[in-house]
Design a protein around this motif. Structure first.
Motif, PDB file in Angstrom:
ATOM      1  N   CYS A  75      -3.491  -7.491 106.528  1.00  0.00           N
ATOM      2  CA  CYS A  75      -4.358  -6.466 107.106  1.00  0.00           C
ATOM      3  C   CYS A  75      -4.157  -5.146 106.383  1.00  0.00           C
ATOM      4  O   CYS A  75      -3.108  -4.893 105.780  1.00  0.00           O
ATOM      5  CB  CYS A  75      -4.116  -6.304 108.608  1.00  0.00           C
ATOM      6  SG  CYS A  75      -2.509  -5.618 109.069  1.00  0.00           S
ATOM      7  N   HIS A  78      -8.551  -0.524 104.882  1.00  0.00           N
ATOM      8  CA  HIS A  78      -9.762  -0.536 104.066  1.00  0.00           C
ATOM      9  C   HIS A  78     -10.621  -1.763 104.375  1.00  0.00           C
ATOM     10  O   HIS A  78     -10.214  -2.656 105.113  1.00  0.00           O
ATOM     11  CB  HIS A  78      -9.406  -0.477 102.573  1.00  0.00           C
ATOM     12  CG  HIS A  78      -8.711  -1.709 102.058  1.00  0.00           C
ATOM     13  ND1 HIS A  78      -9.384  -2.883 101.802  1.00  0.00           N
ATOM     14  CD2 HIS A  78      -7.409  -1.940 101.747  1.00  0.00           C
ATOM     15  CE1 HIS A  78      -8.537  -3.788 101.345  1.00  0.00           C
ATOM     16  NE2 HIS A  78      -7.332  -3.256 101.318  1.00  0.00           N
ATOM     17  N   ARG A  79     -11.816  -1.796 103.803  1.00  0.00           N
ATOM     18  CA  ARG A  79     -12.743  -2.904 104.012  1.00  0.00           C
ATOM     19  C   ARG A  79     -13.065  -3.657 102.719  1.00  0.00           C
ATOM     20  O   ARG A  79     -13.958  -4.505 102.693  1.00  0.00           O
ATOM     21  CB  ARG A  79     -14.045  -2.381 104.632  1.00  0.00           C
ATOM     22  CG  ARG A  79     -13.853  -1.733 106.001  1.00  0.00           C
ATOM     23  CD  ARG A  79     -15.168  -1.260 106.597  1.00  0.00           C
ATOM     24  NE  ARG A  79     -14.946  -0.661 107.913  1.00  0.00           N
ATOM     25  CZ  ARG A  79     -14.866  -1.355 109.053  1.00  0.00           C
ATOM     26  NH1 ARG A  79     -15.005  -2.669 109.026  1.00  0.00           N
ATOM     27  NH2 ARG A  79     -14.649  -0.738 110.203  1.00  0.00           N
ATOM     28  N   THR A 100      -9.520  -5.933 108.596  1.00  0.00           N
ATOM     29  CA  THR A 100      -9.470  -4.477 108.519  1.00  0.00           C
ATOM     30  C   THR A 100      -8.925  -3.938 109.829  1.00  0.00           C
ATOM     31  O   THR A 100      -9.630  -3.921 110.842  1.00  0.00           O
ATOM     32  CB  THR A 100     -10.873  -3.900 108.261  1.00  0.00           C
ATOM     33  OG1 THR A 100     -11.376  -4.415 107.016  1.00  0.00           O
ATOM     34  CG2 THR A 100     -10.832  -2.375 108.202  1.00  0.00           C
TER      35      THR A 100
END
Length: 213
Positions: A75, A78-79, A100
């Protein structure tokens, strides 16, 4: 120790403090790869069922971590996970989950993970205590939390200032002074050490930990 580091072209910078490219630059790459090698040593020969890397960044460490678990989770805030998905496929990682979310507030159930790994991550979390509380929540009773954190060091500060063009205060605030104290107050230490052994006790560069609840 043989360490799997992906080809640089497979990675993308995912945020302001994602310095994955330093792992390919002389001489700082030797300091950064030390962190990964130390984490692997702390994981030991055991193959964990469920392992989470908190703050995965570009995903540079995932191919190596996948060798040490059955189910790999990662995790970050950011995406930018498209290239990490491609990276996992490139290295034949089949059972993985990317999400995310910040480590100080996740959607993982209580006691989800046998091992949680964080490489130079906690010093960037706004509320370290909140993150530590969340890590304890999602770590199994007999699980381990393994992390390595930068300390205040003239040696390290020289390299960081040179490469980031920022002062350590601007980069970390006061987090480096607080992180070890908070960790040691909240976990039971299984193993602790410094870069460099003996000398690192007086002039720490990085401090590594293996904890249990």
């Amino acid at each position: 120790m043989k360490l799997t580091i992906p080809d640089k072209n497979l990675l993308n910078r995912t945020g302001e403090v994602d310095y994955f490219d330093w792992n390919y630059k002389f001489p700082i790459k030797y300091i950064l790869k030390y962190r990964f090698k130390r984490i692997i040593q702390l994981l030991g020969n055991e193959k964990y069922g469920w392992l989470l890397e908190a703050g995965t960044g570009s995903g540079i460490f995932l191919p190596e971590l996948s060798k040490h678990c059955e189910h790999l989770y990662a995790c970050d805030i950011h995406r930018d996970f498209d290239h990490i998905t491609s990276l996992c496929e490139k290295y034949g990682i089949k059972d993985y989950n990317l999400s995310t979310q910040s480590i100080d507030q996740t959607n993982f159930p209580d006691e989800s993970f046998d091992a949680i790994v964080a490489v130079s991550m906690l010093e960037f979390v706004p509320d370290i205590q909140k993150a530590v509380t969340e890590i304890k929540r999602i770590l199994k009773k007999d699980g381990v939390f393994i992390t390595i954190c930068p300390m205040e060091s003239k040696i390290l500060d020289f390299f960081l200032s040179f490469y980031t063009r920022k002062s350590p205060k601007e980069e970390f605030g006061n987090a480096r002074q607080a992180v070890s104290k908070i960790l040691e107050q909240n976990f039971t230490i299984i193993e602790k050490g410094n870069m460099i052994p003996i000398l690192g006790s007086f002039f720490p560069v990085y401090t590594h930990y293996k904890f249990k609840k």
